[in-house]
Design an enzyme around this catalytic site. Structure first.
Site, PDB file in Angstrom:
ATOM      1  N   HIS A   1      19.487  97.075  71.483  1.00 31.82           N
ATOM      2  CA  HIS A   1      18.214  96.333  71.419  1.00 31.82           C
ATOM      3  C   HIS A   1      17.056  97.313  71.214  1.00 31.82           C
ATOM      4  CE1 HIS A   1      15.996  92.514  72.880  1.00 31.82           C
ATOM      5  NE2 HIS A   1      15.151  93.279  72.187  1.00 31.82           N
TER       6      HIS A   1
ATOM      7  N   ARG B   1      10.484  98.961  63.933  1.00 33.20           N
ATOM      8  CA  ARG B   1       9.173  98.651  63.335  1.00 33.20           C
ATOM      9  C   ARG B   1       9.075  98.897  61.835  1.00 33.20           C
ATOM     10  NH1 ARG B   1       8.311  95.577  67.527  1.00 33.20           N
ATOM     11  NH2 ARG B   1       7.360  96.558  69.330  1.00 33.20           N
TER      12      ARG B   1
ATOM     13  N   ASN C   1      12.306  91.769  63.914  1.00 32.08           N
ATOM     14  CA  ASN C   1      10.907  91.295  63.896  1.00 32.08           C
ATOM     15  C   ASN C   1       9.974  92.346  63.295  1.00 32.08           C
ATOM     16  OD1 ASN C   1      11.278  92.909  66.199  1.00 32.08           O
ATOM     17  ND2 ASN C   1       9.721  91.831  67.388  1.00 32.08           N
TER      18      ASN C   1
ATOM     19  N   HIS D   1      16.646  85.435  72.526  1.00 33.73           N
ATOM     20  CA  HIS D   1      15.522  85.767  73.405  1.00 33.73           C
ATOM     21  C   HIS D   1      15.207  84.438  74.094  1.00 33.73           C
ATOM     22  CE1 HIS D   1      11.141  87.208  73.858  1.00 33.73           C
ATOM     23  NE2 HIS D   1      11.094  85.931  74.151  1.00 33.73           N
TER      24      HIS D   1
ATOM     25  N   ASP E   1      15.512  97.652  74.951  1.00 30.65           N
ATOM     26  CA  ASP E   1      14.404  96.880  74.378  1.00 30.65           C
ATOM     27  C   ASP E   1      13.236  97.807  74.038  1.00 30.65           C
ATOM     28  OD1 ASP E   1      12.802  94.942  73.343  1.00 30.65           O
ATOM     29  OD2 ASP E   1      12.664  93.735  75.162  1.00 30.65           O
TER      30      ASP E   1
ATOM     31  N   HIS F   1       4.438 100.384  70.656  1.00 35.38           N
ATOM     32  CA  HIS F   1       3.132  99.885  70.189  1.00 35.38           C
ATOM     33  C   HIS F   1       2.147 101.046  70.237  1.00 35.38           C
ATOM     34  CE1 HIS F   1       4.350  95.710  70.112  1.00 35.38           C
ATOM     35  NE2 HIS F   1       4.823  95.815  71.349  1.00 35.38           N
TER      36      HIS F   1
END
Ligand code: DOR
Length: 428
Positions: A61, A65, A95, A180, A306, A310
């Site tokens: 997981h 990006r 994503n 999720h 996970d 950012h």
């Protein structure tokens, strides 16, 4: 290229292997495992006495990006972070921008990753077009392009008919759906767990039932229609109970937990530090204890990072406006060794199952072995090295972690993945 690892405590429960051996690796292949002292010239001879040598760790997981948000992380920096954290392989979530919902984007990531090398990258493709939860993606094409699983991670598939179809396709393709679990109508704009503490702190909250209702519904669908199903980042006591009950009835559900849900809790939100803002949110101390019990009882199958990078400017805003997520590739082994191994929750062989064997079993990928003639894929873990977690030393482009300043005991100190290898400064 010849590498000689001396005095390694080699542990691989999948081969019922646990003993001290010398390992000779030639051009990425295990040539010898035994007690012979070598003697022939090698390029690297490393005494790893006191260290564990285990089948390469696998993080199922990770958010890389790329494409689209390379200012947070890219494939090359994500691979560097994974290697520094002890992982020989990772699976990337879809994503990105564009979303990984077409064969072209799967191939792009896999090509770029092969070009970077060092760590093996697998791609998880979106369950639905654009991760909108409405129409299934072309799952067969995506599988043929190399996707190992499907997930809309970051969002849930809340439409029951779409989830039913996804499960049916997952059976046909023999690739898991990674859900999720979140009922978005219940969570709305809530950004932390609903508990007496967080209400007192004045946050917008989301109720734990948002996770548990989705998980329960999915298990009902799985029982009725079959399929392959894995619950990502479960975080509540209730979810552990739902998984326990399903497993008892023989439902083939698997699940993962993250180090931050195991070891951080919502009492830490008193400073409004958005590095603690993750989704699902940090829960209560009782939930952490239930997840740890789930690990002990073998109800949890996988520990996954996970890793959600950012940029500083995105996190340095008002809490409610900051994105969810914290990085994890470079903290997972330290956290798990400190809190699970040294506190006696589980032994090292169980950690190898959570961090190496079970992720590959769930994703139908071959397990590394130490048999002579096989490709070397291994991680070296020093159980005793003590270090203070300093995000400035990370290889990731991002720094958003709730473990900053923590003192860890135990670290991954190197990997060998075929003819590529990385030894961290902690090994020297
Ligand atoms: O904290 C999270 N961050 N949870 C998710 O589900 C998505 C992830 C991200 O992509 O940043």
């Amino acid at each position: 290229m010849k590498i000689f690892l001396k005095n390694a405590r080699v542990i691989n429960p999948a081969e019922e292997l646990d003993g001290v051996f010398n390992l000779l690796i030639v051009d990425g292949t295990i040539q010898e495992i035994g007690t012979s002292l070598g003697g022939n010239p090698v390029n690297y001879e490393i005494d790893v006495a006191g260290r564990f040598v285990v089948p390469g760790l696998f993080d199922m997981h990770t958010h890389l990006r790329e494409p689209g948000q390379e200012y947070k992380e890219d494939i090359a920096s994500g691979i560097a972070a994974a290697a520094n954290g002890g992982f020989t392989a990772i699976a990337a979530m879809p994503n990105t921008d564009p979303v990984v919902d077409s064969a072209d984007v799967v191939k792009y990531v896999l090509d770029r990753a092969r070009h970077c090398g060092l760590v093996s990258v697998h791609q998880i493709a979106a369950i639905t077009e654009g991760r909108k939860g409405e129409r299934l993606s072309e799952m067969k094409d995506l599988a043929e392009a190399g996707a190992v699983a499907f997930s809309d991670d970051g969002s849930a598939v809340t439409n029951s008919q779409v989830m039913r179809l996804a499960l049916e396709y997952s059976s046909m393709l023999n690739k898991p759906i990674i859900q999720h679990c979140e009922d978005h109508d219940l969570t709305k704009s809530g950004s932390v767990n609903e508990s007496p503490d967080t209400i007192r702190f004045g946050y917008k909250t989301q109720h734990r039932l948002a996770e548990e209702l989705t998980l329960s519904r999915d298990i009902k669908l799985l029982e009725a229609f079959g399929g392959r199903y894995h619950a990502a980042h479960v975080s509540t006591r209730g979810s552990v109970e739902i998984i326990a009950d399903a497993k008892k009835r023989g439902v083939p559900v698997t699940c993962e937990v993250t180090p931050h849900h195991l070891f951080l809790d919502d009492s830490m939100l008193s400073d409004y530090d958005s590095d603690y803002k993750v989704n699902p949110p940090l829960r209560t101390k009782e939930d952490c204890a239930a997840l740890i019990d789930g690990i002990r009882a073998g109800l949890v199958d996988v520990i996954a990072s996970d890793h959600a990078p950012h940029a500083l400017h995105e996190k340095e805003v008002e809490f409610e406006a900051a994105p969810f997520g914290m990085i994890g590739l470079e903290t997972t082994v330290g956290a798990v060794m400190t809190k699970l191994y040294h506190e006696g929750v589980v032994k090292i062989d169980r950690l190898v199952e959570f961090l190496s064997i079970n992720p590959r079993r769930i994703l139908n990928l071959p397990l590394p072995t130490f048999r002579p003639g096989s490709t070397a894929e291994l991680s070296i873990i020093d159980p005793d090295v003590e270090w203070r977690m300093d995000p400035e030393k990370f290889k990731s482009k991002s720094r958003n972690t709730g473990f900053k300043g923590w003192k860890f005991k135990g670290a991954a100190v190197g990997i060998i993945n075929g003819d590529r290898f990385y030894f961290s400064e902690k090994l020297r």
